[in-house]
Design a protein around this motif. Sequence first.
Motif, PDB file in Angstrom:
ATOM      1  N   TYR A  89       0.849  -1.199   0.000  1.00 25.88           N
ATOM      2  CA  TYR A  89       0.000   0.000   0.000  1.00 25.88           C
ATOM      3  C   TYR A  89       0.877   1.238   0.000  1.00 25.88           C
ATOM      4  O   TYR A  89       2.089   1.172   0.249  1.00 25.88           O
ATOM      5  CB  TYR A  89      -0.919   0.010   1.222  1.00 25.88           C
TER       6      TYR A  89
ATOM      7  N   TYR B 284     -11.392  -0.170  -4.648  1.00 26.41           N
ATOM      8  CA  TYR B 284     -11.052   0.454  -3.366  1.00 26.41           C
ATOM      9  C   TYR B 284     -11.610   1.873  -3.225  1.00 26.41           C
ATOM     10  O   TYR B 284     -12.310   2.166  -2.267  1.00 26.41           O
ATOM     11  CB  TYR B 284      -9.534   0.462  -3.164  1.00 26.41           C
TER      12      TYR B 284
ATOM     13  N   ILE C 201      -7.791  -2.994  -6.297  1.00 27.96           N
ATOM     14  CA  ILE C 201      -7.018  -3.991  -5.545  1.00 27.96           C
ATOM     15  C   ILE C 201      -6.638  -5.115  -6.495  1.00 27.96           C
ATOM     16  O   ILE C 201      -7.479  -5.612  -7.249  1.00 27.96           O
ATOM     17  CB  ILE C 201      -7.844  -4.544  -4.369  1.00 27.96           C
TER      18      ILE C 201
ATOM     19  N   SER D 237      -5.537   5.500   2.347  1.00 26.04           N
ATOM     20  CA  SER D 237      -5.344   4.188   2.972  1.00 26.04           C
ATOM     21  C   SER D 237      -5.923   4.107   4.380  1.00 26.04           C
ATOM     22  O   SER D 237      -5.769   3.082   5.051  1.00 26.04           O
ATOM     23  CB  SER D 237      -3.849   3.838   3.010  1.00 26.04           C
TER      24      SER D 237
ATOM     25  N   TRP E 177      -8.736   4.012  -7.293  1.00 26.18           N
ATOM     26  CA  TRP E 177      -7.941   2.943  -6.669  1.00 26.18           C
ATOM     27  C   TRP E 177      -8.637   1.589  -6.827  1.00 26.18           C
ATOM     28  O   TRP E 177      -9.860   1.490  -6.682  1.00 26.18           O
ATOM     29  CB  TRP E 177      -7.739   3.208  -5.172  1.00 26.18           C
TER      30      TRP E 177
ATOM     31  N   TYR F  63     -16.119   5.629  -1.480  1.00 24.07           N
ATOM     32  CA  TYR F  63     -15.643   4.254  -1.477  1.00 24.07           C
ATOM     33  C   TYR F  63     -16.777   3.324  -1.916  1.00 24.07           C
ATOM     34  O   TYR F  63     -17.957   3.662  -1.766  1.00 24.07           O
ATOM     35  CB  TYR F  63     -15.157   3.863  -0.076  1.00 24.07           C
TER      36      TYR F  63
ATOM     37  N   LEU G 211      -7.875   0.960   5.384  1.00 24.56           N
ATOM     38  CA  LEU G 211      -6.957  -0.176   5.415  1.00 24.56           C
ATOM     39  C   LEU G 211      -6.131  -0.159   6.698  1.00 24.56           C
ATOM     40  O   LEU G 211      -5.922  -1.199   7.338  1.00 24.56           O
ATOM     41  CB  LEU G 211      -6.053  -0.135   4.186  1.00 24.56           C
TER      42      LEU G 211
ATOM     43  N   CYS H 215     -16.068  -4.186  -1.707  1.00 19.67           N
ATOM     44  CA  CYS H 215     -14.752  -4.196  -2.343  1.00 19.67           C
ATOM     45  C   CYS H 215     -14.595  -5.291  -3.395  1.00 19.67           C
ATOM     46  O   CYS H 215     -13.776  -5.175  -4.300  1.00 19.67           O
ATOM     47  CB  CYS H 215     -13.662  -4.392  -1.289  1.00 19.67           C
TER      48      CYS H 215
ATOM     49  N   VAL I 298      -2.895  -2.536  -3.087  1.00 18.34           N
ATOM     50  CA  VAL I 298      -3.938  -1.511  -3.174  1.00 18.34           C
ATOM     51  C   VAL I 298      -3.295  -0.361  -3.935  1.00 18.34           C
ATOM     52  O   VAL I 298      -2.419   0.328  -3.417  1.00 18.34           O
ATOM     53  CB  VAL I 298      -4.412  -1.060  -1.779  1.00 18.34           C
TER      54      VAL I 298
END
Length: 295
Positions: A8, A77, A186, A14, A184, A248, A17, A252, A54
Amino acid sequence: MAPLRVGYVREHFSSPLLQFEAVDKGNTFTLVECPSGTGQLISRLTNDEIDIAVALTDPLIAGIAKGSTAYKLVGSYVSTPLNWAVITGKETAYTSIQDLQNTKLGISRHGSGSQTMAYVMALQQGWPTDSLQFQVNNDIAGLIASVNDGSTSAFMWEWFTTKPFVDAGQARFIGSVPTPWPSWMIAAHPSPGRAPKEAVKTFLQGLTKYINSFNSEAGRAGANQEFIKEKFGYPLEDIEAWLLTVGYPDDCAVIPGDVIRNTLEVLQKAGAIQTPSSGGYQLEQFVDTEVANLS
């Protein structure tokens, strides 16, 4: 089973996370910081230094389009665009994006978001993308040094991450270029030996829980602000401004197919990737459908 190694970038994005990691305490995953950004994340996936990344949407998709088999997309993400600032030195003569044509731009690494967005900027300005010039400067410190010693004209980095350096008089903003895609995603290595499918699914489920909490009205109004201030030291006014712009996903593990299609289309127009001789890309080559739901 060894914990998953999750790469990351230590930025405000972040935060969910980091909140997840603080509770997990290394039981199911450990974080590996990659300060140079997505180019470094992709390199570490390739070199078996991390199992999951990520990272920024566009370099991840561009890497697969160029033939990388070191990873596939497994999740989403951040669902909103990233606002890339265009930054020059504190005493340079550059005052606008238009001044940068035919100059050398700083990037963190080849294949990084800083390079991809330079192509997008050139496309927007009507510049020929095949004549862009780049210098690799590894990280934010190297990039700022390069625009101040004159070896590069400017570089591109996320607005709020670079704002403290601008506020301190180390560099100047001369424009911005938002991404034309959610910012973003993943990715994970496709080998079950590196990233077991069930372990990746469990990681995504846990991360979704923390993202939903972070993304809630209550979280945005209180806890998020304190967390970001403590972790990153940003002024409260910058934190509040950023929270108004970021979103977000609800889950996910869901990847919208249109995100991949639209990103590929822009990257092709910008000259960052080439249209395959077969005439097009298949979405399944980008997504590990054993883990993620391609919608």
